[in-house]
Each structure stands twice: as C-alpha cells, then as structure tokens.
Design an enzyme around this catalytic site. Structure first.
Site, PDB file in Angstrom:
ATOM      1  N   GLU A 134     -34.425  30.581-135.648  1.00 27.27           N
ATOM      2  CA  GLU A 134     -33.429  29.976-134.757  1.00 27.27           C
ATOM      3  C   GLU A 134     -34.018  28.832-133.929  1.00 27.27           C
ATOM      4  O   GLU A 134     -34.034  28.853-132.696  1.00 27.27           O
ATOM      5  CB  GLU A 134     -32.823  31.045-133.839  1.00 27.27           C
ATOM      6  CG  GLU A 134     -32.095  32.107-134.626  1.00 27.27           C
ATOM      7  CD  GLU A 134     -31.284  33.071-133.765  1.00 27.27           C
ATOM      8  OE1 GLU A 134     -31.376  33.025-132.529  1.00 27.27           O
ATOM      9  OE2 GLU A 134     -30.539  33.876-134.352  1.00 27.27           O
ATOM     10  N   GLU A 179     -31.040  37.542-140.588  1.00 22.02           N
ATOM     11  CA  GLU A 179     -30.886  38.384-139.397  1.00 22.02           C
ATOM     12  C   GLU A 179     -29.414  38.716-139.256  1.00 22.02           C
ATOM     13  O   GLU A 179     -28.581  37.800-139.277  1.00 22.02           O
ATOM     14  CB  GLU A 179     -31.417  37.646-138.166  1.00 22.02           C
ATOM     15  CG  GLU A 179     -31.566  38.524-136.950  1.00 22.02           C
ATOM     16  CD  GLU A 179     -32.183  37.750-135.778  1.00 22.02           C
ATOM     17  OE1 GLU A 179     -33.227  37.085-135.952  1.00 22.02           O
ATOM     18  OE2 GLU A 179     -31.592  37.812-134.685  1.00 22.02           O
TER      19      GLU A 179
END
Ligand code: GAL
Length: 853
Positions: free
Chosen positions: A464, A540
């Site tokens: 991220e 994820e």
C-alpha cells in the site's frame, strides 16, 4: 524436528563438516535502555561508518568510500573494557526490551502498541577468543539476523559499522580488531518514536551468530540454487557459489557440491543423489568470484504444498578444498518445483492449480513481543495449517530466517515482502528516511538471503505504497522490480495495491496484480481485463474485526456488516462482536471475500487474509487515546486462542474435514425468551439446530455466495444448543454449547507436555474457568494467578483481550471469555518436572505438569 541447523544434520548423517563453525552469541549480555540520548551519537554521525557495509549489495547505485576521520565513540564509556556494567540488566537474546511494558509508554501511540519501544539501547558482552582464532588464517564474523534499529557495533572501542534497518539481516567482520583473550563487544541501538504503523519491537530481537571460517570461504548468502528444468524423471540443478578470499595471498581452491535428499524429519540420506563437478579457482587476495555448476537429479522428489503435494527438500553441501585440506563446508537447503503464474488459472505448483488460502502476519509473537522464539513460531504456523491455510504473507517486512525454514518444512507458500513504504512516508520516522540510501542494499540482501527457500513463491516490493497513482510510485516500483529480476528471475514480483486504478502506471511495472481489499469491491475484473498477461490475487483481504467470545446484539441480517455502535461494536467495553460479520469500513467479512473470490474463479489466484493472528498495535477501531493495545483483525487472538472465524475458514479451506462449529455460547440468563441468533460454520450439506431437543429447522447449504448457516429467530432458553451436520443424508459432525453454572474451578491443560530444557523452548498452558460439570463459563473474568515450581519459569501471560493493559510478564491476569494463557519455559539445563498451578479466588485451583528434558 524443526530446530536442527544444517551442519548438525550433517553430523547426524555422519558427514564431515570442515572448518566453518557457527555458534550462537545469544547468551549472557548486559543491557541498558535510555529514554534520553546518553552518548550524543546519532544516525547522522554513525552513517558514514555504516554505509560501506552496503557496498556488497550495491550494483546500480554508487558504492560508498571508507569514511575519513576518526570513528565516533571511543570516548564513550560503554564501549570501553573498563566500564562496569554490573548494574545493567542481564539478558539473553533474542531480546525485546519493550515487551515487558508497562503499557501507556509516553509518546507511543495505540497503533504502535503503547509499549516503550523508543530510546537508545546499549548491549555489552565479553567475547573470548583463543590464540587460534586470531592466528591470521581465519575470518571471524558477527551475523545479525535482525536488530531494531539503527544498530552500530564497537569491538574493543573500535566502531566496526552497523545497519540502520531493523528488519535486515547483516554481517560484520570482527577479525581485524579481535584479540586473544577477552574482547569487549558493545552494540548501540536507537529507536525513534513514530517509526512504524504497528508494534516494531525493540532490541536485538533475532538471533546473533559468530561465524569462524578460513579466510578463503563461501561468502555471506553465498549460494544460489535454481532448478530451470524439472520433470518427473529429471531435474536440472544450477548452482552459483560465491567464494571470497579475505587473506593477503592468492589461494587455489577446489569447490565441490554434493546433493543429498532430506527425509521428512530433515535428516539427509547417507548417499548423495548428485554431485556438481569440481571447479578450481585461483582467488587473488581480496577477490570475490562467482562459480557456476550444474547437476541432474533423476526422479526428483518435488517440493509442493500439502495436502495434495509433499514438501520434499534437498541439501546441497558445498566444500572448499585447498590442496588436500577441506577449509569450508557450506550447506544450502532447497526444493525442486515448478511455479506457473497463470493469468487464467491462478497459481500452479508442479502443474497443479493451488488456490492460495493464505493469511498475512506481522512478526510479533503476542506476549513474547518481537523477540524470535521458535516454539512460538511453530505454534502460530501449525495453528494456521490446522485451519487449512497453505500460504503466508510476511507483512510487511522480511521475517526471521528460521520462519522460512519452517515454511519450507511445512510446505507453506510464502509471499515474502520487503517494505511498507518507499520514499513517501506513512509515519514520521518510518522507512522513507532510509529509502534513498538503503533501498538497494536492503532489497538485495533480503533477496539473496531468502532466494534458496522453496517456500518463497512470490516477492513483494511493497505494501500500500502512498500515492499509488503517482509517477513517483511507478518510478520507484519499476526500479525495485528491476532489482528483484536481477537477483532472482525464477519468481514473480508484486506490490500490494489498495488504491490503484488499472489505468495507473504502477501495476504495469510488476508481474502479479496484488490487490488489497479492492478485489472485494469489484476491481479484480478491471485489472484482469487491463492486464491479460498477469496473474491476479488478493494480496490482502477481509480485515474483519472481532473480540473472541464476545457476542453483541442485535445481530446484523447481512453477512457483511460495517461495525457500528448500533450493531456489532460496544464503544464502552471496546469489544467487537464475535458473530464475525464486522468490517471496519474497508475490506469485508470472510463471507464477503469468499463471494468475490468465487466471482473471479479460477483466475483470481486466492487470498491472504488480514490477519491470521492478532498482533500488537493497530487496535482498529480503538486506536485513540484510552483505547486498546492490540489488533482485532486476527482469526486467532493474541494469546493463540481461536476465534469463531477459525472454523469459518476451516469449513471453506479444509472442507474434507468433518466439522460443525456453532456460535454463540449458551449462557445468557438475561436473554431468556429473547432472540439469540445461532450461526453455524461447516462444509456439511445440511445442518439442523436443536435447542433443548427442539428442532429449530434443518437447513440446506445456501446457494452461491452463502458461506454460513443462520438461524436468526432462535429464542434463548437455558440448557443446550446442538448443531448436527449432514453429508449425503448421513450425520457427519456435531457441536454443542451447554449453559454454564457458577464458576467453581480451573481446568488447566498444556499443548506440549514435554519441552526442551534449553531455556528457550516454551510450553503454552491454557486455563479454562469452569463450572462444577467442567463447562467453560463463557464470560468468566476471574483473576487467575500462576505459580511455577521446579526447573522452569513463567515467561508471560495473556488472554487475547485487546483492552487488557496488564503487563505481559504479570503472574496474575483476568480471564477473558473464560480463558487465560500462561507461557512457561524450562531453565537452561533444566531437567524434570515443572508444575504450573493456577489459582483464583473462590474456585478450586488447577494444575498441570510439564517435563523438561
Ligand atoms: C491495510 C494495511 C495493513 C493493515 C490493514 C488493517 O490497509 O495494509 O497493514 O493496516 O489495512 O485493516
């Protein structure tokens, strides 16, 4: 079974191991922590002495010159032999100085776990060398598996260098300043506040080694094994050996590698299956050379994930010979397998499609903190395997090397991840400060350390990354991907993206599209269409939150509900409902993720759930002032107790196992006559629920997109609730919850009753607060106190309650939802019976005996 080092294995097999000696440097340190800088040193002062260590791992960037001027530190008393450290704490490594607490450390956020990680830490130890060690023929190295963080090392007052990143494994050459007799080793660490989004740990938290070897030897991370051609009848094994000569004269060396199969216990066969032809090299003083070799293994036993495959391993034993003397033996464990990253089929191992059933995990071990412990790691991974998991993401940093050894043995597929940020920060003092100077050496050393592990199936360069759509992120992603491809062309690389668009440049720079949560919201298909040549996976997923054993009413009728004060969350107690429906506003319940995965089947390769275990820090949604200390995301809580969600995953991932799991508990005196929904997790075709023998209906498995059985109208009546699962019309499995009476006793059990008396192995002791019939009292919160007698010690206690601010070493702890955990170790050299007694006021005590051997 998991603990043997390769050289010990060789000895077991009766094979000679030549001169290399690798010994643990974990025991017998003195330690002090300072909350204000005691020595006026800082990274900016130390950096020039650290940078040259990076040179071995710089290919594209500019290498660093040796620093000029006087090295800092000799005037600091802690580096001097004369300093009296008797008042400092005695510690063994791996050591995490923050885990003992107390919670509420000034300047440390809930996100970082409220524990005192910050400050300067000094470690000291006397290192004894023999005349032999310093006779000029040997190199003596200090190998650091991980040290949090900004670590600098002095030997006899001389600054040798160091490494800033806390997750890196690195090596220092001690040879030049080592003397016969006593030597003073002093190590300084420095942890800023706001350096992480989770609990980073603090201290020399991984293993430390001394490596003693001839000056001509196999270099650090000095072998690289690949298997470019694999069939059932034959496998080509290519080996690159890097040899170096740190002596002053040219050396002729012969390099030979022999390959042995390992059995399931990791023991090599007595006869080799292949030998790589001897190469002779002339090594000038100071030279480092790479030598290539190759061999063929007939009928190779392939490495692959259970249950359909077996994680077979081989051991390559590389011997350096000078004249007739073997001068170094270096072992490399590896596996033979093929990996296909298919844009249409997902992941294939040895041509079989393997759906990725993974979890993400941080590196802490709950009440033990970040200090690496093998028994605790085995416990975590085997618990996840029992759930049906076959994959692991080392979010968001390189793991302890032993974790990958274990993954190799268990057959887990590892997404080995490097970074949580690049040059743009997520927190004030995180890796973005090091990125410019260190990303290349950090990434290359990580790849060289881990690339022989068959369990490593994917590399991740980042999680991220902020501003995923920016040109900067794309540039940095491309640079990092290029480094990965240079170091290892046998695996694909990904970056975990939560906010990228398929139109951005970043996804184009990596091989695999790894999506965090975006997939649940429909992005799998958009990326799949835009990148028809790339595999897509959920790097994820979920981020479902819950507190074990706490059920809140009313229960949402949706199988995916954002938690709120109106349902699923109690802001006063800071508990989240264990009906396992709650998402925090992103991600989704397990059920919702399964729907998204199915929609993309078979080309969505699978998922890595956030997270397998709860972890320290990031107690979303109670991370603010006065909030909690550990996460709610785990499928298993921080103490290692399973939340109900464990069985939701097991039903999907291990559907062949006969299992029915029902919730909630059935002790609700205040709810008599009230609606108390019963949910069941099972791979059965049909389930019937009965309350006190009265059927609440037999239900068939819901259609597409339904992964739980629900009876939302059940009215509570004391007694028992039973769920009976049927397969093919026959009873398959059942589960029951009985109404508990008053707490009268403590049920004590231990997961492994026999442990090693090595001062490191651990026994995990569970206490259940029970009524007179032995039924767990599900909301019991009695304070339980532990006493340990015999050759062992209590290390820590926990209960899995994210709001519990009692320090982990405390011998007393409240039960949470009826359970408490004690972690006990045997003394070093301890033999015999260790008795663990649990006591609580007003109830009968309980006891368990552990044998140390
Ligand atoms: C993700 C992030 C994880 C963790 C998680 C919590 O966005 O990658 O590190 O913060 O959210 O839901």
């Amino acid at each position: 079974m998991f603990a043997l080092a390769p050289l010990a294995l060789l000895a077991l097999a009766g094979l000679a191991s030549a001169e290399r000696v690798r010994t643990s440097l974990n025991d017998g340190w003195r330690f002090a922590r300072f909350t204000t800088n005691p020595d006026s040193l800082s990274y900016s002062v130390l950096q020039p002495w650290m940078m040259p260590l990076a040179n071995d791992f710089i290919v594209t960037g500019t290498k660093y010159p040796a620093p000029s001027g006087t090295a800092p530190g000799p005037n600091i008393s802690y580096v001097q032999a004369s300093f009296n450290d008797n008042a400092w704490q005695q510690v063994d490594l791996p050591h995490d100085w923050a885990i003992a607490g107390p919670f509420g450390a000034p300047g440390i956020s809930g996100g970082m776990g409220r524990l005192p990680t910050n400050g300067v830490g000094w470690y000291r130890k006397t290192l004894t060398a023999t005349a032999d060690d310093v006779d000029g023929t040997k190199s003596i190295f200090l190998d650091v598996d991980g040290s949090m963080s900004y670590t600098a090392v002095w030997l006899n007052g001389n600054l040798l260098g160091g490494w800033p990143w806390g997750y890196a494994s690195w090596r220092l050459d001690l040879t030049k300043h080592l003397r016969a007799g006593n030597n003073t080793l002093a190590i300084r660490l420095d942890n800023p506040v706001e350096n992480s989004r989770w609990y980073p740990g603090a201290g020399i938290y991984r293993n430390l080694w001394i490596v003693k070897v001839d000056k001509a030897h196999v270099a650090q991370f000095g072998t690289y094994i690949t298997t470019p051609a694999v069939s059932t009848t034959s496998a080509t094994v290519n080996l690159v050996v890097q040899v170096e000569n740190l002596g002053t004269a040219t050396r002729q060396v012969d390099v030979t590698t022999t390959i042995y199969p390992l059995d399931a216990a990791g023991i090599p066969a007595t006869a080799p299956v292949a030998t790589i032809k001897t190469t002779t090299a002339s090594l000038p003083a100071g030279a480092k050379l790479s030598l290539n070799g190759s061999a063929t293994i007939a009928n190779p036993r392939l490495w692959g994930p259970p249950p359909t495959q077996t994680p077979n391993l081989y051991l390559a034993v590389t011997t350096l010979t000078s004249g007739t003397t073997a001068i170094d033996t270096y072992t490399t464990r590896f596996g033979i397998r093929t990996i296909t990253y298919s844009p249409t089929q997902g992941l294939l191992l040895n041509s079989e499609r393997i759906p990725i059933r993974g979890t993400c995990n941080h590196h802490d071990l709950g009440a033990l903190g970040a200090a690496y412990n093998h028994a605790a790691t085995v416990r975590q991974l085997t618990t996840l395997v029992a759930m049906g998991t076959n994959a692991l993401r080392t979010s968001h940093n390189p793991p302890a090397p032993e974790l990958l050894d274990l993954a190799d043995t268990l057959g887990l597929l590892v997404l080995d991840e490097a970074f949580d940020c690049w040059s743009t920060s997520k927190t004030k003092n995180d890796y973005h400060l090091l990125f410019p100077a260190w990303h290349e050496p950090d990434l290359r050393s990580f790849l060289r350390r881990d690339r022989n592990h068959p369990s490593v199936v994917f590399w991740s360069i980042g999680n991220e990354i902020p501003d995923q759509g920016s040109a900067l992120a794309a540039r940095e992603g491309a640079a990092l991907t290029a480094i990965v491809r240079q170091e290892d062309s046998t695996r694909q690389v990904t970056t975990a993206m939560n906010a990228a668009s398929e139109k951005d440049a970043l996804p184009g720079t990596v091989d695999i599209i790894g999506l965090n949560y975006q997939g649940e919201y429909g992005s799998y298909a958009a990326f799949h269409d835009k990148f028809p040549g790339k595999m897509v996976m959920g790097s994820e997923t979920a981020s479902c939150i819950s507190s074990r054993g706490t059920y809140l009413f009313p229960v949402s009728t949706s199988n995916n509900a954002r938690y709120s004060a109106a349902g699923g969350a109690d802001a006063t107690t800071k508990y989240i409902s264990a009906y396992e429906l709650g998402n925090p506003g992103w991600g989704g319940s397990a059920d919702a993720v399964f729907v998204a995965q199915e929609r993309g089947s078979p080309w969505v390769a699978g998922e890595f759930v956030w997270t397998g275990f709860d972890y320290l820090g990031e107690p979303t949604p109670y991370g603010g002032n006065g909030g909690a200390r550990s996460s709610y995301f785990g499928i298993v809580d921080l103490a290692g107790f399973k939340k109900d969600r464990f069985w939701l995953y097991q039903a999907r991932w291990k559907g062949e196992q006969a299992m029915v799991h029902l919730l909630p508990h059935w002790t609700w005196p205040e709810r008599t006559g009230q609606v108390t929904p019963v949910h069941v997790f099972s791979a059965a075709d049909e389930v019937e629920v009965l309350v006190n023998g009265v059927s609440q209906g037999r239900k068939k498995k819901g259609g597409a997109g339904v992964y739980r059985f629900r009876w939302d109208e059940v009215k509570y009546a004391a007694g028992e609730v039973v769920a009976v699962g049927y397969k093919g019309g026959k009873e398959w499995a059942r589960d029951v919850r009985r109404t508990a009476g008053r707490a009268t006793g403590l049920g004590v059990s231990v997961e492994r009753a026999v442990i090693d008396g090595d001062g490191r192995d651990l026994a995990f002791v569970t206490v259940e607060v029970v009524d007179e019939k032995g039924v767990v009292v599900p909301r019991a919160n009695n304070t339980v106190t532990f006493e340990v007698a015999g050759p062992g010690k209590l290390v820590a206690t926990d209960n899995g309650d994210p709001t519990d601010m009692t320090a982990f070493p405390s011998a007393s702890r409240k039960a949470f939802s009826g359970l408490v955990l004690a972690i006990v170790k045997a003394d070093k050299g301890g033999r015999g019976q260790i008795t663990v007694t649990a006591k609580a006021e007003g109830v009968k005590q309980g006891q368990v005996v552990i044998t140390a051997k």
